[in-house]
Design a protein around this motif. Sequence first.
Motif, PDB file in Angstrom:
ATOM      1  N   ILE A 177       0.835  -1.186   0.000  1.00  0.00           N
ATOM      2  CA  ILE A 177       0.000   0.000   0.000  1.00  0.00           C
ATOM      3  C   ILE A 177       0.879   1.249   0.000  1.00  0.00           C
ATOM      4  O   ILE A 177       1.783   1.380   0.827  1.00  0.00           O
ATOM      5  CB  ILE A 177      -0.923   0.035   1.241  1.00  0.00           C
ATOM      6  N   CYS A 235      -8.058  -1.850   9.819  1.00  0.00           N
ATOM      7  CA  CYS A 235      -7.049  -2.851   9.432  1.00  0.00           C
ATOM      8  C   CYS A 235      -7.171  -4.102  10.309  1.00  0.00           C
ATOM      9  O   CYS A 235      -7.012  -4.027  11.531  1.00  0.00           O
ATOM     10  CB  CYS A 235      -5.644  -2.267   9.563  1.00  0.00           C
ATOM     11  N   VAL A 268      -5.277  -6.635  10.665  1.00  0.00           N
ATOM     12  CA  VAL A 268      -4.034  -7.150  11.253  1.00  0.00           C
ATOM     13  C   VAL A 268      -3.241  -6.069  11.999  1.00  0.00           C
ATOM     14  O   VAL A 268      -2.083  -6.275  12.374  1.00  0.00           O
ATOM     15  CB  VAL A 268      -3.142  -7.832  10.180  1.00  0.00           C
ATOM     16  N   CYS A 317      -1.667  -3.373  11.202  1.00  0.00           N
ATOM     17  CA  CYS A 317      -0.305  -3.070  10.736  1.00  0.00           C
ATOM     18  C   CYS A 317      -0.138  -1.606  10.340  1.00  0.00           C
ATOM     19  O   CYS A 317       0.910  -1.215   9.839  1.00  0.00           O
ATOM     20  CB  CYS A 317       0.091  -3.992   9.599  1.00  0.00           C
ATOM     21  N   ILE A 318      -1.184  -0.780  10.581  1.00  0.00           N
ATOM     22  CA  ILE A 318      -1.053   0.651  10.305  1.00  0.00           C
ATOM     23  C   ILE A 318      -0.807   1.372  11.627  1.00  0.00           C
ATOM     24  O   ILE A 318      -1.583   1.224  12.578  1.00  0.00           O
ATOM     25  CB  ILE A 318      -2.320   1.229   9.650  1.00  0.00           C
ATOM     26  N   ILE A 364       2.770   1.982   7.354  1.00  0.00           N
ATOM     27  CA  ILE A 364       2.204   0.646   7.176  1.00  0.00           C
ATOM     28  C   ILE A 364       3.328  -0.381   7.171  1.00  0.00           C
ATOM     29  O   ILE A 364       4.309  -0.239   6.446  1.00  0.00           O
ATOM     30  CB  ILE A 364       1.395   0.553   5.861  1.00  0.00           C
ATOM     31  N   CYS A 380       1.008  -6.622   6.451  1.00  0.00           N
ATOM     32  CA  CYS A 380      -0.162  -6.320   5.603  1.00  0.00           C
ATOM     33  C   CYS A 380      -0.568  -7.526   4.772  1.00  0.00           C
ATOM     34  O   CYS A 380       0.270  -8.182   4.167  1.00  0.00           O
ATOM     35  CB  CYS A 380       0.188  -5.151   4.677  1.00  0.00           C
ATOM     36  N   ILE A 381      -1.886  -7.817   4.757  1.00  0.00           N
ATOM     37  CA  ILE A 381      -2.401  -8.962   3.992  1.00  0.00           C
ATOM     38  C   ILE A 381      -3.100  -8.530   2.705  1.00  0.00           C
ATOM     39  O   ILE A 381      -3.800  -9.315   2.064  1.00  0.00           O
ATOM     40  CB  ILE A 381      -3.369  -9.808   4.855  1.00  0.00           C
ATOM     41  N   GLN A 382      -2.929  -7.267   2.330  1.00  0.00           N
ATOM     42  CA  GLN A 382      -3.455  -6.731   1.057  1.00  0.00           C
ATOM     43  C   GLN A 382      -4.975  -6.848   0.946  1.00  0.00           C
ATOM     44  O   GLN A 382      -5.493  -7.115  -0.135  1.00  0.00           O
ATOM     45  CB  GLN A 382      -2.804  -7.454  -0.143  1.00  0.00           C
ATOM     46  N   CYS A 383      -5.683  -6.654   2.040  1.00  0.00           N
ATOM     47  CA  CYS A 383      -7.142  -6.751   1.975  1.00  0.00           C
ATOM     48  C   CYS A 383      -7.758  -5.499   1.346  1.00  0.00           C
ATOM     49  O   CYS A 383      -8.900  -5.518   0.894  1.00  0.00           O
ATOM     50  CB  CYS A 383      -7.711  -6.953   3.375  1.00  0.00           C
ATOM     51  N   ASN A 384      -7.004  -4.416   1.348  1.00  0.00           N
ATOM     52  CA  ASN A 384      -7.424  -3.136   0.747  1.00  0.00           C
ATOM     53  C   ASN A 384      -8.565  -2.439   1.475  1.00  0.00           C
ATOM     54  O   ASN A 384      -9.153  -1.488   0.937  1.00  0.00           O
ATOM     55  CB  ASN A 384      -7.779  -3.309  -0.747  1.00  0.00           C
ATOM     56  N   CYS A 401      -8.308  -0.514   3.979  1.00  0.00           N
ATOM     57  CA  CYS A 401      -7.863   0.859   4.281  1.00  0.00           C
ATOM     58  C   CYS A 401      -8.071   1.777   3.078  1.00  0.00           C
ATOM     59  O   CYS A 401      -8.476   2.931   3.236  1.00  0.00           O
ATOM     60  CB  CYS A 401      -6.401   0.848   4.710  1.00  0.00           C
TER      61      CYS A 401
HETATM   62  S1  SF4 Z   1      -4.492  -3.551   2.965  1.00  0.00           S
HETATM   63 FE1  SF4 Z   1      -5.583  -4.413   4.771  1.00  0.00          FE
HETATM   64  S2  SF4 Z   1      -3.960  -5.377   5.968  1.00  0.00           S
HETATM   65 FE2  SF4 Z   1      -2.953  -3.952   4.573  1.00  0.00          FE
HETATM   66  S3  SF4 Z   1      -2.736  -2.038   5.694  1.00  0.00           S
HETATM   67 FE3  SF4 Z   1      -4.677  -1.932   4.532  1.00  0.00          FE
HETATM   68  S4  SF4 Z   1      -6.260  -2.633   5.957  1.00  0.00           S
HETATM   69 FE4  SF4 Z   1      -4.268  -3.302   6.786  1.00  0.00          FE
END
Ligand code: SF4
Length: 59
Positions: A2, A19, A21, A23-24, A33, A38-42, A44
């Motif tokens: 991200i 988020c 996990v 991680c922010i 971040i 980060c698990i790339q859930c998007n 955020c």
């Molecule tokens: S993509 Fe998901 S895991 Fe990664 S920083 Fe954003 S909310 Fe967190």
Amino acid sequence: MIHIDHDLCDLCGTCVGVCPVDCISMSDTTLDIDDDTCIQCNFCIQVCPMEALKEETND
Ligand code: SF4
Ligand code: SF4
């Protein structure tokens, strides 16, 4: 990963809250971040009211 546009981010903290996990991290002056967590859930990206977050490809 991200990408954070620090010029657009107003440190509202909304992304930190969604988020899954945690991680922010946010301080008084900047947002960070942890790309390793980060698990790339998007999530955020979707909630940011300033459109300061973007998905970045590594090519
Ligand atoms: S993509 Fe998901 S895991 Fe990664 S920083 Fe954003 S909310 Fe967190
Ligand atoms: S939601 Fe957007 S504007 Fe708010 S702290 Fe996160 S990146 Fe910055």
